[in-house]
Design an enzyme around this catalytic site. Structure first.
Site, PDB file in Angstrom:
ATOM      1  CE  LYS A   1    -139.381  76.874  24.883  1.00  0.00           C
ATOM      2  NZ  LYS A   1    -139.733  76.510  26.253  1.00  0.00           N
TER       3      LYS A   1
ATOM      4  CG  ASP B   1    -130.758  84.559  39.614  1.00  0.00           C
ATOM      5  OD1 ASP B   1    -130.154  85.092  38.658  1.00  0.00           O
ATOM      6  OD2 ASP B   1    -131.997  84.547  39.709  1.00  0.00           O
TER       7      ASP B   1
ATOM      8  CB  SER C   1    -135.758  75.875  27.139  1.00  0.00           C
ATOM      9  OG  SER C   1    -135.065  74.952  26.371  1.00  0.00           O
TER      10      SER C   1
END
Length: 536
Positions: free
Chosen positions: A332, A318, A307
């Protein structure tokens, strides 16, 4: 139902497991966004059957043949409904709500010590620096045999009982009868309870002359400020490279993870965005003032990284800001919001999905498995089946041309293979049994060492004779280790025992320093940050 006192966006799975055990009397080492305007628990989008549940409860209360506990009926009904929404929405009773708050906020009212129940004696194995227990004169190695008027030695005392005896309102006192160095102290030690602060950062130190290491247990209320302080301190010591350890970090507050991620960027970058059926897309950006915006970064993850930890990992991956090392994370990608009831209970409701800057959803597939609901006591266990495979649902490309995928967690850039010995059933049984701690506390806690923490870290290694004695000790407990397994588990168990000894005498920093000496993840990270110079 009334308006809640706080509107908190948080990511579930906040309880990360570590080898640290016992209780900081009010807070486990093994182990457990700000408050926004409150969320209202009021009927929305009412249909003709909106009050059907309440009507059914009223009918049962009025007409059922036996007397009933209405609160229990209501709690059961809410729990049943919420648990059927998805794997992460949940209903918490008031006590569970309080525990969750204490874990995430990192604060509780207590005395600030950790104990281990050794042979039906409460052995003090850790004390919070400058906490009430330390100020009152309690020391590591003390044995507590009486709390106020209740004797707690010579019998196995449940953790909840000890909590109830020692926890209390700030400013009140608790009397501890102590055995120290084999003799009873003449007088009880009175400890005045206070507000205890426990950092969610397990450790921060220089692992190499130019490399800092920080391990975050969870993203709690003060994690961002503690993290920034740790970064600045490491930079003063010469750190221009960083290893951020998010292994076994099950998450925490959504907005805190974003604040920590902000520290790695010097311009405004999209860090994450959320979207849901009743929540419009919302984007979260870095502020462009990160304290570690320059310098090489490695983030360690494993299958228990979840999470909020995945939000941070996805952002730096990214943007090509970090190298991710380890094993695929939990997967998650759903955000919960906390809705409080007047009685202190709470619904943690999934309100949106989150996406990494490139648009990846890392949520693993889940399907309802309601056929498992056979017995009431276990009806919610196994209700949801989570897909453990990684689905390359869609490919994304970073600025530097790396290919990343959505579906089923964050895939590491540099994988670390599973240690078959560490995941073996035998080793897991040994760890869960707490026999490692029992062995250490029975054999190595009689006298303080005559060496410093630096000498310990550089020179102490468990003798083969002590390892052999531990294997014999296991046999007396019914765990038989054959000759092949004895050799296979040697390095793991030696490191565990050395780490527990280090923690007992020198604190949790020593524990992690010992563990990291032989850690495959850390070794990979150091190879990336400090590559061998070319030979000319």
């Amino acid at each position: 139902m009334q308006k809640g006192t706080g509107r908190n966006i948080f990511v579930a799975a906040t309880y990360a497991a570590t080898l640290l055990l016992g209780l900081i009397l009010g807070q486990n080492y093994i182990d457990q966004q700000g408050n926004n305007p409150g969320s209202s628990l009021v009927p929305i989008g009412l249909s003709d059957n909106s009050y059907k549940i309440q009507q059914a409860l009223d009918l049962i209360t009025r007409s059922y043949m036996d007397s009933l506990d209405l609160d229990s009926l209501q709690n059961g009904a809410i729990n049943h409904i919420v648990s059927h929404l998805d794997p992460y929405s949940s209903y918490l009773q008031p006590n569970d709500t309080q525990v969750q708050n204490e874990v995430l906020e990192g604060t509780f009212e207590g005395i600030g010590l950790e104990y281990f129940n050794l042979n039906d004696t409460l052995l003090v194995v850790g004390i919070i620096t400058n906490g009430p227990a330390e100020k009152a004169g309690v020391k590591v190695g003390d044995r507590i045999f009486q709390i106020d008027s209740v004797q707690v030695t010579g019998k196995s005392v449940a953790r909840k009982v000890v909590e109830r005896l020692i926890r209390g309102k700030k400013g009140t006192g608790v009397k501890l009868q102590i055995i120290r160095d084999g003799r009873f102290l003449d007088a009880a030690i009175t400890v005045i309870r206070d507000q205890i602060q426990v950092s969610s950062i397990d450790v921060s130190y220089m692992i190499r002359p130019t490399v800092g290491y920080i391990k975050i247990r969870r993203f709690g209320l003060k994690t961002a400020e503690d993290f920034k302080a740790a970064i600045l301190d490491l930079k003063k010591q010469g750190a221009n490279n960083l290893i951020l350890d998010l292994r076994d970090n099950g998450g925490g507050y959504f907005h805190i993870a974003i604040r920590v991620a902000n520290e790695f960027f010097h311009d405004k970058k999209l860090l994450v965005y959320t979207d849901g059926a009743h929540e419009q897309r919302k984007e979260y950006f870095s502020e462009g003032n990160g304290s570690f915006a320059e310098g090489k970064l490695v983030v360690l993850i494993n299958e228990s990284t979840a999470s909020a930890s995945e939000i941070l990992s996805g952002a730096v991956q990214d943007w090509d800001r970090a190298t991710i090392v380890g094993r695929r994370s939990f997967g998650k990608g759903i955000v919960q919001e906390q809705f409080d009831f007047a009685d202190g209970s709470r619904i943690n409701l999934s309100i949106s999905r989150y996406y990494t800057p490139l648009g990846r959803s890392i949520q693993k597939k889940y399907t309802a498995n309601w056929s498992n609901m056979i017995e009431h006591a276990t009806m919610y266990k196994g209700l949801w089946a989570l897909d453990t495979t990684f689905a390359h649902a869609q490919v994304y490309e970073t600025t530097e041309g790396r290919q990343l995928f959505s579906g089923g967690g964050i895939n590491p850039d540099v994988p670390v293979s599973l240690d078959s010995n560490a995941i073996s059933l035998l080793y897991q049984e040994i760890v869960r049994s707490s026999y490692l701690e029992q062995f250490v506390y029975e054999r190595f806690t009689t006298h303080l060492p005559a060496y410093s923490i630096e000498n310990f870290l550089q020179g102490y290694h468990l003798p083969q004779q002590e390892y052999d004695m531990f294997i014999q000790y296991l046999a007396t407990k019914g765990i038989v280790v054959n000759e092949r397994k004895r050799k296979d588990l040697l390095e793991l168990i030696q490191t565990d025992i050395e780490a527990i000894v280090g923690r007992y005498y020198f604190g949790r920093e020593a524990y992690f320093k010992v563990k990291n000496r032989t850690d495959d993840f850390v070794e990979k990270a150091l190879e990336i940050l400090l590559p061998d110079p070319p030979i000319l």
